[in-house]
Scaffold this motif. Structure first.
Motif, short mmCIF file in Angstrom:
data_model
loop_
_atom_site.label_atom_id
_atom_site.label_comp_id
_atom_site.label_asym_id
_atom_site.label_seq_id
_atom_site.Cartn_x
_atom_site.Cartn_y
_atom_site.Cartn_z
N TRP A 70 -0.58 -13.99 -33.54
CA TRP A 70 -1.14 -12.80 -34.20
C TRP A 70 -2.60 -13.19 -34.36
O TRP A 70 -3.09 -14.22 -34.53
N ARG A 71 -3.06 -11.90 -34.36
CA ARG A 71 -4.66 -11.95 -34.85
C ARG A 71 -4.74 -10.82 -36.03
O ARG A 71 -4.21 -10.16 -36.09
N PHE A 72 -5.74 -11.22 -36.85
CA PHE A 72 -6.03 -10.49 -38.18
C PHE A 72 -7.35 -9.86 -38.34
O PHE A 72 -8.36 -10.21 -37.80
N PHE A 73 -6.99 -8.69 -38.82
CA PHE A 73 -8.01 -7.86 -38.75
C PHE A 73 -8.25 -7.25 -40.47
O PHE A 73 -7.30 -7.16 -40.99
N ALA A 112 -14.69 -3.92 -55.45
CA ALA A 112 -14.29 -3.20 -53.84
C ALA A 112 -12.79 -3.53 -53.51
O ALA A 112 -12.18 -4.49 -54.24
N GLY A 113 -12.30 -2.88 -52.89
CA GLY A 113 -10.88 -2.97 -52.36
C GLY A 113 -10.97 -3.26 -50.84
O GLY A 113 -11.88 -2.86 -49.92
N TYR A 114 -9.96 -4.09 -50.64
CA TYR A 114 -9.78 -4.46 -49.14
C TYR A 114 -8.35 -4.52 -48.57
O TYR A 114 -7.35 -4.20 -49.38
N ALA A 115 -8.24 -4.46 -47.24
CA ALA A 115 -6.95 -4.38 -46.62
C ALA A 115 -7.04 -5.16 -45.46
O ALA A 115 -7.90 -5.67 -45.00
N CYS A 116 -5.74 -5.38 -44.74
CA CYS A 116 -5.84 -6.25 -43.65
C CYS A 116 -4.53 -5.61 -42.64
O CYS A 116 -3.64 -4.80 -43.05
N ARG A 117 -4.52 -6.10 -41.41
CA ARG A 117 -3.43 -5.85 -40.72
C ARG A 117 -3.33 -6.85 -39.38
O ARG A 117 -4.57 -7.35 -39.45
N ALA A 118 -2.52 -7.07 -38.87
CA ALA A 118 -2.53 -8.12 -37.68
C ALA A 118 -1.86 -7.26 -36.49
O ALA A 118 -1.40 -6.36 -36.41
N GLY A 119 -2.30 -8.18 -35.26
CA GLY A 119 -1.78 -7.62 -34.12
C GLY A 119 -1.73 -8.33 -32.92
O GLY A 119 -2.08 -9.74 -33.13
#
Length: 231
Positions: A70-73, A112-119
């Motif tokens: 996995w890599r995280f964005f 501030a708001g933040y989010a992530c996803r993986a790929g």
């Protein structure tokens, strides 16, 4: 006309309990469902969630059944005022993601708001975006500020409440995260008139703040009591 002709459709079913989704095919005549792909949704945590100017904040992205590759964005959540939603904007240097499941924000100065996803894989197969998590600042931001009227953090449910946004933007919305972690804009519990949110008796306890497309204010942790307290 061939009455035995079958049409195959592809749809996506979203599961609200954990935000995951499935892609599937079904046939009109037989109503058969074939599951093709499970798309997980990662969970983002932030620490600390309340900051003082200059603090560092750690974002952590968790994927169900973690494994190698996995890599995280990492993304900032940019307010879209007309749609009462957010658009993900990659954080600086995040085009290729990170091998680590955590990301440190240095010198946090405002809400501030933040989010992530993986790929993973080539071409990259992505998870869904995580839910938005907020980092709140109680410090004064000269470009954006929230004023609570009456000027206190303890209120009663029978009271009306005004939340006033001031700063360098011409269009604002007041947001709230309630005690269950759900996010709402002013229109769900009050009425936004210009830069002021006037609440009614539907106001509930939570963290309130102002935001525009480019600015976010200090946050206020407001408690709403359902009845008068006697001492």
């Amino acid at each position: 006309m061939d009455t035995n002709h079958q049409h195959t459709h592809e749809i996506t079913i979203s599961l609200m309990s954990d935000g995951s989704s499935y892609k599937c095919r079904f046939k009109d005549k037989e109503s058969e469902i074939e599951y093709l792909k499970y798309v997980p949704q990662p969970v983002l945590t932030v620490s600390p969630s309340w900051t003082s100017p200059g603090d560092s904040v750690t974002l952590t992205c968790s994927v169900e059944h973690p494994s190698a590759g996995w890599r995280f964005f990492w993304y900032k959540a940019v307010p879209q005022l007309s749609r009462y939603s957010y658009t993900p904007e990659l954080l600086a240097g995040g085009t290729n993601g990170t091998e680590q499941d955590s990301y440190i924000l240095h010198g946090q100065t405002h809400t501030a708001g933040y989010a992530c996803r993986a790929g993973r894989g080539d071409p990259v197969s992505y998870t869904r975006y995580s839910g938005v998590k907020f980092v709140w600042s109680g410090g004064v931001n000269p470009a954006a500020s929230l004023t609570v009227s009456p000027h206190r953090l303890q209120h009663f449910s029978i009271e009306s409440l005004s939340l006033i946004c001031e700063g360098n933007s011409t269009e604002w919305r007041v947001m709230k995260v309630d005690e269950d972690g759900d996010v709402f804009s002013c229109s769900y519990w009050g009425e936004m008139t210009g830069s002021t949110c006037n609440t009614d008796t539907r106001a509930s306890s939570g963290v309130y703040w102002c935001e525009s497309v480019t600015q976010s204010s200090n946050a206020a942790n407001i408690t709403i009591h359902s009845e008068l307290l006697f001492i």
